[in-house]
Motif scaffolding. Structure first.
Motif, PDB file in Angstrom:
ATOM      1  N   ASN A 198     -15.259  -0.400 -36.101  1.00  0.00           N
ATOM      2  CA  ASN A 198     -14.413   0.794 -36.089  1.00  0.00           C
ATOM      3  C   ASN A 198     -14.138   1.230 -34.661  1.00  0.00           C
ATOM      4  OD1 ASN A 198     -14.092   1.769 -38.914  1.00  0.00           O
ATOM      5  ND2 ASN A 198     -16.323   1.859 -38.855  1.00  0.00           N
ATOM      6  N   ASN A 199     -12.945   1.750 -34.424  1.00  0.00           N
ATOM      7  CA  ASN A 199     -12.676   2.520 -33.221  1.00  0.00           C
ATOM      8  C   ASN A 199     -13.023   3.949 -33.594  1.00  0.00           C
ATOM      9  OD1 ASN A 199     -11.691   0.479 -31.493  1.00  0.00           O
ATOM     10  ND2 ASN A 199      -9.746   0.508 -32.571  1.00  0.00           N
ATOM     11  N   VAL A 200     -13.886   4.587 -32.800  1.00  0.00           N
ATOM     12  CA  VAL A 200     -14.373   5.916 -33.138  1.00  0.00           C
ATOM     13  C   VAL A 200     -14.021   6.878 -32.004  1.00  0.00           C
ATOM     14  CG1 VAL A 200     -16.357   7.284 -33.883  1.00  0.00           C
ATOM     15  CG2 VAL A 200     -16.275   4.836 -34.407  1.00  0.00           C
ATOM     16  N   PHE A 201     -13.346   7.978 -32.352  1.00  0.00           N
ATOM     17  CA  PHE A 201     -12.918   8.987 -31.397  1.00  0.00           C
ATOM     18  C   PHE A 201     -13.737  10.253 -31.608  1.00  0.00           C
ATOM     19  CE2 PHE A 201     -10.512  12.739 -30.264  1.00  0.00           C
ATOM     20  CZ  PHE A 201     -10.122  12.447 -28.963  1.00  0.00           C
ATOM     21  N   PHE A 202     -14.432  10.696 -30.554  1.00  0.00           N
ATOM     22  CA  PHE A 202     -15.233  11.912 -30.572  1.00  0.00           C
ATOM     23  C   PHE A 202     -14.534  12.969 -29.722  1.00  0.00           C
ATOM     24  CE2 PHE A 202     -18.111   8.385 -31.099  1.00  0.00           C
ATOM     25  CZ  PHE A 202     -19.112   8.813 -31.951  1.00  0.00           C
ATOM     26  N   SER A 203     -14.315  14.167 -30.267  1.00  0.00           N
ATOM     27  CA  SER A 203     -13.813  15.274 -29.450  1.00  0.00           C
ATOM     28  C   SER A 203     -14.953  15.733 -28.532  1.00  0.00           C
ATOM     29  CB  SER A 203     -13.331  16.414 -30.342  1.00  0.00           C
ATOM     30  OG  SER A 203     -14.419  16.950 -31.073  1.00  0.00           O
ATOM     31  N   PRO A 204     -14.646  16.491 -27.479  1.00  0.00           N
ATOM     32  CA  PRO A 204     -15.706  16.944 -26.574  1.00  0.00           C
ATOM     33  C   PRO A 204     -16.863  17.610 -27.327  1.00  0.00           C
ATOM     34  CG  PRO A 204     -13.586  17.407 -25.599  1.00  0.00           C
ATOM     35  CD  PRO A 204     -13.319  16.939 -27.005  1.00  0.00           C
ATOM     36  N   GLY A 205     -18.083  17.163 -27.014  1.00  0.00           N
ATOM     37  CA  GLY A 205     -19.289  17.698 -27.638  1.00  0.00           C
ATOM     38  C   GLY A 205     -19.633  17.108 -28.993  1.00  0.00           C
ATOM     39  N   ALA A 206     -18.748  16.324 -29.597  1.00  0.00           N
ATOM     40  CA  ALA A 206     -19.016  15.730 -30.913  1.00  0.00           C
ATOM     41  C   ALA A 206     -19.987  14.561 -30.759  1.00  0.00           C
ATOM     42  CB  ALA A 206     -17.722  15.260 -31.565  1.00  0.00           C
ATOM     43  N   ARG A 207     -20.756  14.318 -31.813  1.00  0.00           N
ATOM     44  CA  ARG A 207     -21.767  13.268 -31.750  1.00  0.00           C
ATOM     45  C   ARG A 207     -22.195  12.825 -33.146  1.00  0.00           C
ATOM     46  NH1 ARG A 207     -23.379  18.295 -30.108  1.00  0.00           N
ATOM     47  NH2 ARG A 207     -25.146  19.247 -31.163  1.00  0.00           N
ATOM     48  N   THR A 208     -22.826  11.667 -33.203  1.00  0.00           N
ATOM     49  CA  THR A 208     -23.385  11.184 -34.458  1.00  0.00           C
ATOM     50  C   THR A 208     -24.657  11.957 -34.775  1.00  0.00           C
ATOM     51  OG1 THR A 208     -24.862   9.537 -33.459  1.00  0.00           O
ATOM     52  CG2 THR A 208     -22.602   8.818 -33.949  1.00  0.00           C
ATOM     53  N   HIS A 209     -25.140  11.798 -35.987  1.00  0.00           N
ATOM     54  CA  HIS A 209     -26.506  12.192 -36.319  1.00  0.00           C
ATOM     55  C   HIS A 209     -27.410  11.054 -35.847  1.00  0.00           C
ATOM     56  CE1 HIS A 209     -25.536  15.198 -39.819  1.00  0.00           C
ATOM     57  NE2 HIS A 209     -24.846  15.453 -38.717  1.00  0.00           N
ATOM     58  N   TRP A 210     -28.705  11.276 -35.859  1.00  0.00           N
ATOM     59  CA  TRP A 210     -29.660  10.198 -35.598  1.00  0.00           C
ATOM     60  C   TRP A 210     -29.434   9.113 -36.658  1.00  0.00           C
ATOM     61  CZ3 TRP A 210     -32.496   9.847 -31.357  1.00  0.00           C
ATOM     62  CH2 TRP A 210     -32.811  11.008 -30.649  1.00  0.00           C
ATOM     63  N   HIS A 211     -29.528   7.865 -36.276  1.00  0.00           N
ATOM     64  CA  HIS A 211     -29.354   6.785 -37.246  1.00  0.00           C
ATOM     65  C   HIS A 211     -29.924   5.473 -36.708  1.00  0.00           C
ATOM     66  CE1 HIS A 211     -25.802   6.516 -34.622  1.00  0.00           C
ATOM     67  NE2 HIS A 211     -25.664   5.254 -35.004  1.00  0.00           N
ATOM     68  N   THR A 212     -30.035   4.491 -37.601  1.00  0.00           N
ATOM     69  CA  THR A 212     -30.453   3.127 -37.255  1.00  0.00           C
ATOM     70  C   THR A 212     -29.501   2.146 -37.920  1.00  0.00           C
ATOM     71  OG1 THR A 212     -31.938   2.956 -39.159  1.00  0.00           O
ATOM     72  CG2 THR A 212     -32.918   3.753 -37.091  1.00  0.00           C
ATOM     73  N   HIS A 213     -29.516   0.913 -37.415  1.00  0.00           N
ATOM     74  CA  HIS A 213     -28.710  -0.159 -38.000  1.00  0.00           C
ATOM     75  C   HIS A 213     -29.636  -1.305 -38.377  1.00  0.00           C
ATOM     76  CE1 HIS A 213     -25.011   1.811 -36.792  1.00  0.00           C
ATOM     77  NE2 HIS A 213     -25.651   2.126 -35.680  1.00  0.00           N
TER      78      HIS A 213
END
Length: 131
Positions: free
Chosen positions: A39-54
């Motif tokens: 995926n191409n993922v676009f984050f606005s300023p200050g946006a972030r993922t939750h904690w995660h693992t793969h």
């Protein structure tokens, strides 16, 4: 071999919310194939993922803007255009945009993703490593 041309044609951008903080959009590069999601993922300023693992790891390639990435127990590190990051299988982490910049990265996720809790404002704002 499979060539995916004009990969997002007919597939709308998806706003992500359940496992992200802030405004985040994702565009699939190709359908999930052999347990690999791109995926191409676009984050606005200050946006972030939750904690995660793969399950089998993840590769991120920063295309535009700047952001942060952090593994559990570590300090958030700056990432920027041209950086490529390898996250090993099972490593708990998060990534997202800086407070004053958007972030666009291509994410290659191998196997399933296990989502956890949101990254707190204090975790996000922790003293950051130098670029």
């Amino acid at each position: 071999m499979k060539i995916v041309r004009n990969s997002t044609a007919g597939r709308p951008s998806e706003q992500r919310s359940d496992t992200f903080t802030g405004t985040v959009w994702a565009d699939p590069v190709m359908p999930t194939t052999d347990d690999t999601t791109i995926n191409n993922v676009f984050f606005s300023p200050g946006a972030r993922t939750h904690w995660h693992t793969h399950e089998r790891g993840q590769v991120l390639h920063v295309v535009a803007g700047s952001g942060l990435i952090c593994s559990a127990g570590g300090t958030p590190e700056q990432i920027g255009v041209g950086d490529t990051i390898w996250i090993p299988a099972g490593e708990r982490h998060w990534h997202g945009a800086n407070e004053d910049s958007y972030l666009l990265h291509t994410a290659v996720s191998l196997g399933t993703t296990a989502w956890a809790d949101a990254v707190s404002d204090s975790e996000y704002g922790a003293e950051r490593g130098d670029r």
